[in-house]
Design a protein around this motif. Structure first.
Motif, PDB file in Angstrom:
ATOM      1  N   PRO A  80       0.781  -1.239   0.000  1.00 25.90           N
ATOM      2  CA  PRO A  80       0.000   0.000   0.000  1.00 25.90           C
ATOM      3  C   PRO A  80       0.809   1.283   0.000  1.00 25.90           C
ATOM      4  O   PRO A  80       0.343   2.301  -0.502  1.00 25.90           O
ATOM      5  N   ILE A  81       2.028   1.266   0.551  1.00 26.75           N
ATOM      6  CA  ILE A  81       2.796   2.519   0.586  1.00 26.75           C
ATOM      7  C   ILE A  81       4.035   2.460  -0.312  1.00 26.75           C
ATOM      8  O   ILE A  81       4.928   3.293  -0.190  1.00 26.75           O
ATOM      9  N   GLY A  82       4.074   1.486  -1.210  1.00 23.21           N
ATOM     10  CA  GLY A  82       5.117   1.463  -2.234  1.00 23.21           C
ATOM     11  C   GLY A  82       6.493   1.070  -1.765  1.00 23.21           C
ATOM     12  O   GLY A  82       7.489   1.443  -2.393  1.00 23.21           O
ATOM     13  N   ASP A  83       6.592   0.285  -0.700  1.00 21.18           N
ATOM     14  CA  ASP A  83       7.909  -0.148  -0.220  1.00 21.18           C
ATOM     15  C   ASP A  83       8.700  -0.877  -1.301  1.00 21.18           C
ATOM     16  O   ASP A  83       9.896  -0.629  -1.493  1.00 21.18           O
ATOM     17  N   ASP A  84       8.032  -1.801  -2.002  1.00 21.44           N
ATOM     18  CA  ASP A  84       8.756  -2.649  -2.955  1.00 21.44           C
ATOM     19  C   ASP A  84       9.370  -1.819  -4.078  1.00 21.44           C
ATOM     20  O   ASP A  84      10.524  -2.040  -4.480  1.00 21.44           O
ATOM     21  N   ALA A  85       8.621  -0.849  -4.570  1.00 16.15           N
ATOM     22  CA  ALA A  85       9.110  -0.038  -5.680  1.00 16.15           C
ATOM     23  C   ALA A  85      10.252   0.886  -5.264  1.00 16.15           C
ATOM     24  O   ALA A  85      11.019   1.342  -6.110  1.00 16.15           O
ATOM     25  N   LEU A  86      10.364   1.138  -3.975  1.00 15.45           N
ATOM     26  CA  LEU A  86      11.368   2.079  -3.466  1.00 15.45           C
ATOM     27  C   LEU A  86      12.507   1.364  -2.760  1.00 15.45           C
ATOM     28  O   LEU A  86      13.216   1.957  -1.951  1.00 15.45           O
ATOM     29  N   SER A  87      12.696   0.071  -3.070  1.00 16.59           N
ATOM     30  CA  SER A  87      13.727  -0.730  -2.426  1.00 16.59           C
ATOM     31  C   SER A  87      14.878  -0.972  -3.402  1.00 16.59           C
ATOM     32  O   SER A  87      14.803  -1.857  -4.260  1.00 16.59           O
ATOM     33  N   PRO A  88      15.974  -0.201  -3.294  1.00 13.87           N
ATOM     34  CA  PRO A  88      17.085  -0.355  -4.237  1.00 13.87           C
ATOM     35  C   PRO A  88      17.859  -1.650  -4.047  1.00 13.87           C
ATOM     36  O   PRO A  88      18.433  -2.181  -5.007  1.00 13.87           O
TER      37      PRO A  88
ATOM     38  N   TYR B  81       1.392 -10.325  15.307  1.00 11.05           N
ATOM     39  CA  TYR B  81       1.058  -9.916  13.942  1.00 11.05           C
ATOM     40  C   TYR B  81      -0.285  -9.197  13.965  1.00 11.05           C
ATOM     41  O   TYR B  81      -1.334  -9.803  14.185  1.00 11.05           O
ATOM     42  N   CYS B  82      -0.194  -7.879  13.779  1.00 10.58           N
ATOM     43  CA  CYS B  82      -1.390  -7.044  13.806  1.00 10.58           C
ATOM     44  C   CYS B  82      -2.244  -7.364  12.589  1.00 10.58           C
ATOM     45  O   CYS B  82      -1.737  -7.491  11.475  1.00 10.58           O
ATOM     46  N   ARG B  83      -3.537  -7.452  12.789  1.00 11.05           N
ATOM     47  CA  ARG B  83      -4.443  -7.839  11.710  1.00 11.05           C
ATOM     48  C   ARG B  83      -4.625  -6.731  10.682  1.00 11.05           C
ATOM     49  O   ARG B  83      -5.224  -6.950   9.627  1.00 11.05           O
ATOM     50  N   PHE B  84      -4.079  -5.548  10.955  1.00  8.44           N
ATOM     51  CA  PHE B  84      -4.202  -4.398  10.057  1.00  8.44           C
ATOM     52  C   PHE B  84      -2.860  -4.006   9.448  1.00  8.44           C
ATOM     53  O   PHE B  84      -2.747  -2.949   8.831  1.00  8.44           O
ATOM     54  N   CYS B  85      -1.831  -4.828   9.600  1.00  6.94           N
ATOM     55  CA  CYS B  85      -0.468  -4.456   9.221  1.00  6.94           C
ATOM     56  C   CYS B  85      -0.359  -4.133   7.732  1.00  6.94           C
ATOM     57  O   CYS B  85      -0.839  -4.889   6.883  1.00  6.94           O
ATOM     58  N   PHE B  86       0.327  -3.035   7.400  1.00  6.40           N
ATOM     59  CA  PHE B  86       0.496  -2.669   5.999  1.00  6.40           C
ATOM     60  C   PHE B  86       1.564  -3.515   5.312  1.00  6.40           C
ATOM     61  O   PHE B  86       1.676  -3.473   4.079  1.00  6.40           O
ATOM     62  N   ARG B  87       2.346  -4.278   6.081  1.00 11.47           N
ATOM     63  CA  ARG B  87       3.316  -5.206   5.477  1.00 11.47           C
ATOM     64  C   ARG B  87       2.879  -6.650   5.671  1.00 11.47           C
ATOM     65  O   ARG B  87       3.695  -7.571   5.658  1.00 11.47           O
TER      66      ARG B  87
ATOM     67  N   ALA C 156      -4.097  -1.977   3.194  1.00 12.01           N
ATOM     68  CA  ALA C 156      -3.576  -3.325   2.958  1.00 12.01           C
ATOM     69  C   ALA C 156      -4.744  -4.284   2.746  1.00 12.01           C
ATOM     70  O   ALA C 156      -5.857  -4.042   3.221  1.00 12.01           O
ATOM     71  N   PRO C 157      -4.524  -5.391   2.064  1.00 10.53           N
ATOM     72  CA  PRO C 157      -5.623  -6.329   1.780  1.00 10.53           C
ATOM     73  C   PRO C 157      -6.275  -6.849   3.056  1.00 10.53           C
ATOM     74  O   PRO C 157      -5.599  -7.185   4.038  1.00 10.53           O
ATOM     75  N   GLY C 158      -7.609  -6.902   3.040  1.00 12.61           N
ATOM     76  CA  GLY C 158      -8.343  -7.514   4.134  1.00 12.61           C
ATOM     77  C   GLY C 158      -8.415  -6.699   5.402  1.00 12.61           C
ATOM     78  O   GLY C 158      -8.661  -7.251   6.479  1.00 12.61           O
TER      79      GLY C 158
ATOM     80  N   ASP D   3      -0.173   8.175   4.929  1.00 14.88           N
ATOM     81  CA  ASP D   3       0.896   7.743   4.033  1.00 14.88           C
ATOM     82  C   ASP D   3       0.231   7.529   2.675  1.00 14.88           C
ATOM     83  O   ASP D   3      -0.525   6.573   2.486  1.00 14.88           O
ATOM     84  N   ILE D   4       0.472   8.436   1.749  1.00 13.62           N
ATOM     85  CA  ILE D   4      -0.262   8.431   0.481  1.00 13.62           C
ATOM     86  C   ILE D   4      -0.008   7.113  -0.255  1.00 13.62           C
ATOM     87  O   ILE D   4       1.149   6.742  -0.498  1.00 13.62           O
ATOM     88  N   PRO D   5      -1.047   6.363  -0.579  1.00 13.53           N
ATOM     89  CA  PRO D   5      -0.855   5.079  -1.264  1.00 13.53           C
ATOM     90  C   PRO D   5      -0.021   5.231  -2.533  1.00 13.53           C
ATOM     91  O   PRO D   5      -0.146   6.209  -3.271  1.00 13.53           O
ATOM     92  N   GLY D   6       0.865   4.249  -2.735  1.00 13.24           N
ATOM     93  CA  GLY D   6       1.728   4.266  -3.899  1.00 13.24           C
ATOM     94  C   GLY D   6       3.132   4.757  -3.620  1.00 13.24           C
ATOM     95  O   GLY D   6       3.962   4.812  -4.522  1.00 13.24           O
ATOM     96  N   GLY D   7       3.409   5.127  -2.354  1.00 15.87           N
ATOM     97  CA  GLY D   7       4.769   5.515  -2.005  1.00 15.87           C
ATOM     98  C   GLY D   7       5.060   6.988  -2.175  1.00 15.87           C
ATOM     99  O   GLY D   7       6.226   7.376  -2.343  1.00 15.87           O
TER     100      GLY D   7
END
Length: 368
Positions: free
Chosen positions: A86-94, A117-123, A284-286, A319-323
């Motif tokens: 949801p916050i674009g971590d993967d795209a911003l991981s060099p 494990y929080c049920r609302f976790c963004f990761r 995040a999903p769910g 945290d604006i979605p998409g990073g």
């Protein structure tokens, strides 16, 4: 601990091990037997962990503590706006373990394991007991990347939860960061002090000591999380001259009332923690069943103005979605008037700012 009289008998004896499987939840009386098949489907997708210290706080499965950590069938429902990242971590991981979103700081994720494990976790698509740690080679590459980027002044240790590392490995990472001349600030984000306070030993607290500016940011969402054991764990860290900030997520059924937020932020201040961020839920999903609309969040936070000290006032942030980064959401007190500006007081009254009063408001002394 005193439990609710309405709980099943199976919850009358606190668990002494972390609950990880659906049968564990059944034995503890946290879920009904008829829910087991669908919760097994949830478990195949998202990890569960409820350590003893957090289990002991649950007074009912749907109370503000249980709701954060007990799996729910609603997690299998993905809303159209929800994203796996949801916050674009993967795209911003060099390189693995690094996220670089802002010019002057970067995240270092040495592991993807958490005490709960929080049920609302963004990761939630990445964390879990199989997330593991960066091996020596991957960690070396991540540290080399930080060394090669002198514009990075602040490194945020996150994950997963960095306080799940051994004191030896945590200390080695802190020393490596401290040896980088351009890194002036190290921040550690953790749930451990409230979720599993027994892990905060003197040895682990010692591993955080450095001549850099070290900050701990504790994630907590309800006042009841600040138990005597949690406060003692925090004191072990604070005793090393490490300041502590608090961050929370606005969650339906957990802290979605002015009274609950007031209790949470007062508990933080009383534990020598400065409330830092109140996060709007990341999509995040769910997680839609935890969603509180932004307009409602703004009203809730506005309801605290004048009721709590300024020390207990966090920044309500999205945290604006998409990073695209974090932005504050208000509430706002300055608004346009017919021939200038007006300001709204905590009780809702509107006051015109004229040419004489506006400069005084801008430059005058503040108390809060």
């Amino acid at each position: 601990m005193t439990r609710s009289v309405n709980l099943p008998d199976s919850m009358s004896t606190p668990a002494r091990r972390t609950l990880r499987r659906v049968p564990d939840l059944l034995d503890a009386g946290l879920v009904p037997p008829e829910a087991a098949p669908v919760l097994e489907d949830v478990a195949r997708r998202y990890a569960t962990a409820i350590p003893p210290a957090f289990y002991d706080l649950i007074q009912a499965p749907d109370d503000p503590i249980g709701r954060q950590v007990i799996p729910d069938a609603a997690e299998l429902l993905t809303a159209p706006h929800e994203r796996a990242d949801p916050i674009g971590d993967d795209a911003l991981s060099p390189v693995p373990g690094i996220v670089h979103r802002y010019a002057d700081r970067a995240l270092l994720k040495p592991l993807l394991v958490c005490p709960l494990y929080c049920r609302f976790c963004f990761r939630r698509e990445h964390v879990g007991p199989d997330g593991g740690v960066l091996d020596d080679d991957a960690l070396a590459r991540a540290l080399d990347w930080l060394r090669a980027h002198p514009a990075i002044r602040e490194v945020i240790l996150t994950g997963g939860d960095p306080l799940m590392l051994s004191p030896r490995r945590l200390g080695a990472i802190v020393r490596a960061l401290g040896d980088m001349a351009h890194v002036t600030t190290i921040r550690v984000h953790s749930r451990v002090p409230v979720a599993d306070p027994g892990r905060i030993t003197g040895e682990l607290a010692d591993a955080l000591e450095t001549d850099r500016a070290m900050w701990l940011v504790v994630h907590a969402n309800h006042a009841r999380e600040f138990t005597p054991a949690a406060r003692a764990a925090l004191r072990r860290i604070q005793a090393r001259a490490i300041p502590v900030l608090g961050q929370s997520v606005l969650l339906r059924g957990v802290n979605d009332s002015t009274a609950a937020l007031e209790g949470l932020f007062r508990a933080m201040v009383e534990a020598r923690i400065k409330p830092y961020y109140l996060h709007q839920l990341d999509p995040a999903p769910g997680t839609a069943h935890f969603h509180v609309p932004i307009a409602e969040g703004r009203r809730l936070l506005a309801g605290l103005r004048g009721r709590v000290t300024g020390l207990a006032w966090p920044t309500y942030t999205l945290d604006i979605p998409g990073g695209h980064g974090k932005v504050p959401l208000g509430p706002d007190y300055l608004e346009p008037a017919a021939d200038g500006l007006a300001v709204r007081d905590p009780a809702g009254g509107l006051h015109k700012l004229d040419a004489e009063s506006a400069p005084n408001l801008a430059l005058g002394a503040r108390e809060g």
